[in-house]
Design a protein around this motif. Structure first.
Motif, PDB file in Angstrom:
ATOM      1  N   ARG A  31      10.330   2.612  16.538  1.00 53.55           N
ATOM      2  CA  ARG A  31       8.887   2.576  16.255  1.00 53.55           C
ATOM      3  C   ARG A  31       8.272   3.945  16.526  1.00 53.55           C
ATOM      4  NH1 ARG A  31       5.085  -1.169  15.156  1.00 53.55           N
ATOM      5  NH2 ARG A  31       2.929  -0.716  15.720  1.00 53.55           N
ATOM      6  N   ASP A  79      -1.155  -3.367  18.320  1.00 52.09           N
ATOM      7  CA  ASP A  79       0.290  -3.562  18.195  1.00 52.09           C
ATOM      8  C   ASP A  79       1.097  -2.573  19.025  1.00 52.09           C
ATOM      9  OD1 ASP A  79       0.174  -5.796  16.635  1.00 52.09           O
ATOM     10  OD2 ASP A  79       0.590  -4.783  14.734  1.00 52.09           O
ATOM     11  N   ASP A  80       0.420  -1.644  19.692  1.00 45.29           N
ATOM     12  CA  ASP A  80       1.107  -0.708  20.586  1.00 45.29           C
ATOM     13  C   ASP A  80       0.795  -0.963  22.062  1.00 45.29           C
ATOM     14  OD1 ASP A  80       2.303   0.795  18.490  1.00 45.29           O
ATOM     15  OD2 ASP A  80       0.394   1.808  18.156  1.00 45.29           O
ATOM     16  N   ASP A 175       2.516   3.225  11.578  1.00 44.45           N
ATOM     17  CA  ASP A 175       1.646   2.173  11.035  1.00 44.45           C
ATOM     18  C   ASP A 175       0.408   2.831  10.437  1.00 44.45           C
ATOM     19  OD1 ASP A 175       0.115  -0.039  10.468  1.00 44.45           O
ATOM     20  OD2 ASP A 175       0.286  -0.935  12.454  1.00 44.45           O
ATOM     21  N   THR A 176       0.200   2.648   9.155  1.00 45.68           N
ATOM     22  CA  THR A 176      -0.899   3.336   8.471  1.00 45.68           C
ATOM     23  C   THR A 176      -2.215   2.559   8.468  1.00 45.68           C
ATOM     24  OG1 THR A 176      -0.157   2.425   6.349  1.00 45.68           O
ATOM     25  CG2 THR A 176       0.670   4.612   6.963  1.00 45.68           C
ATOM     26  N   PRO A 178      -3.521   0.457  11.427  1.00 44.17           N
ATOM     27  CA  PRO A 178      -3.490  -0.235  12.718  1.00 44.17           C
ATOM     28  C   PRO A 178      -4.789  -0.968  13.023  1.00 44.17           C
ATOM     29  CG  PRO A 178      -3.832   2.111  13.042  1.00 44.17           C
ATOM     30  CD  PRO A 178      -3.582   1.927  11.578  1.00 44.17           C
ATOM     31  N   MET A 335       3.264  -8.408  17.200  1.00 44.63           N
ATOM     32  CA  MET A 335       4.586  -7.884  17.552  1.00 44.63           C
ATOM     33  C   MET A 335       5.468  -8.964  18.177  1.00 44.63           C
ATOM     34  SD  MET A 335       4.574  -4.718  16.604  1.00 44.63           S
ATOM     35  CE  MET A 335       5.807  -3.853  17.563  1.00 44.63           C
ATOM     36  N   PRO A 342       6.614  -0.998  11.928  1.00 48.22           N
ATOM     37  CA  PRO A 342       5.462  -1.617  11.249  1.00 48.22           C
ATOM     38  C   PRO A 342       5.906  -2.553  10.144  1.00 48.22           C
ATOM     39  CG  PRO A 342       5.165   0.761  11.466  1.00 48.22           C
ATOM     40  CD  PRO A 342       6.572   0.469  11.868  1.00 48.22           C
TER      41      PRO A 342
END
Length: 343
Positions: A31, A79-80, A175-176, A178, A335, A342
């Protein structure tokens, strides 16, 4: 005639992570994270401090244990978020649910939780000058909830056990689109008891805030007959601290907190920072990060926002046995695994 651009473009730098099962066994990254990473590798080359009959150094230097650290900064996407809390507080957390997954981080105060070490890859487009790191954890994390109500900003201090150079990093994509965790979507709750935590919302009171959690990691090294290139052999959890700073308008609710700070006896406060996104993981389930802790007010500093005076109160956390954990964090996102690419 075509003239090529000089190599080493800062825009081509990337930082990406992969989950390890062993401290010193590197894995490929899975990732790419939307942060700017600044690494430092120090092999501690040292000239011997001895008499050589010369004014100048006359003996080749020697190495010592390597320190591999780095700081990641940037906005926080939902998601992070689990990456940060896994690296800082505790490893081995398995999310529940799906396709909206809940990550519950409840580190213990009376025992040392395990780690989820990660491999890191970093560098620009120059393949001969890319790094791989292994055995990574987060030693200190700062979250800033900005006054402009934009995304929460992170400052994560990574420590790695070893470095591999040169390395060719994986060709991954970030990830474009987020789902950012915004200050605008963050509500602050402060209550008087553990049983009522998360009930009393502070309205028109918090301009901005920051939380800094330090693990004070104890770095372990052993003499085992092979220097293993001077790598770290393990980590121990040190005295954990959480310090939060809140910039308060002079609302009625804030005045009560100011009074509690200057009370003759300490007044324990039960705090929740709940960031619930306007974007949904699925159906009616939003992206979310909720942080809970107990603590006491320690200091006050005078400040201002525009033409209005404010006061910054600093809270230091405490282990309260009536709470499930000294620092309780819930993340809800898409996730299923810690470092999935992604979708």
């Amino acid at each position: 005639m075509v003239v090529q651009a000089l190599p080493g473009n800062v825009r081509f730098r990337a930082y990406q992570l992969g989950l390890q099962s062993d401290l010193l066994t590197r894995v490929n990254a899975t990732r790419r994270v939307p942060w700017r990473f600044t690494p430092t590798v120090d092999p501690h080359w040292t000239f011997p401090d001895v008499d050589t009959g010369t004014l100048d150094p006359a003996i080749a230097p020697y190495r010592m244990a390597v320190d591999v650290t780095g700081q990641a900064v940037g906005p926080l996407a939902a998601d992070d978020a689990q990456i940060l809390w896994s690296g800082l507080l505790m490893g081995g957390v398995t999310p529940t649910g799906g396709p909206a997954f809940s990550w519950a981080f409840q580190p213990d105060a009376t025992s040392a939780d395990p780690y989820d070490p990660v491999s890191g890859e970093w560098g620009d487009e120059v393949t001969g000058d890319q790094f791989a790191y292994m055995g990574g954890i987060i030693d200190q994390l700062q979250l800033t909830f900005p006054q402009d109500l934009g995304p929460i900003q992170i400052q994560a201090d990574y420590r790695y056990a070893q470095v591999e150079y040169p390395h060719t990093r994986q060709n991954l994509s970030v990830d474009t689109s987020p789902a950012w965790l915004y200050g605008a979507d963050t509500a602050l709750y402060i209550d008087d008891t553990a049983g009522s935590i998360g009930i009393t919302r502070m309205v028109d009171t918090m301009h901005d805030a920051s939380i800094t959690i330090a693990s004070n990691t104890d770095v372990k090294r052993f003499s085992n007959g092979s220097n293993a290139n001077f790598a770290v052999a393990g980590y121990g959890r040190g005295a954990r601290t959480l310090e939060s700073t809140f910039n308060f308008a002079k609302s009625t609710q804030a005045l009560q907190e100011f009074a509690d700070w200057l009370n003759a006896s300490p007044v324990e406060r039960f705090v929740v920072l709940d960031t619930t996104s306007q974007e949904f993981v699925t159906g009616s389930i939003p992206f979310q990060q909720k942080i809970k802790f107990a603590g006491y007010w320690f200091t006050r500093a005078e400040s201002a926002v525009g033409s209005n005076t404010t006061a910054q109160l600093v809270c230091r956390h405490v282990f309260d046995p009536d709470l499930p954990s000294p620092i309780d964090v819930l993340v809800v996102n898409s996730m299923a695994t810690l470092l999935a690419p992604p979708a």
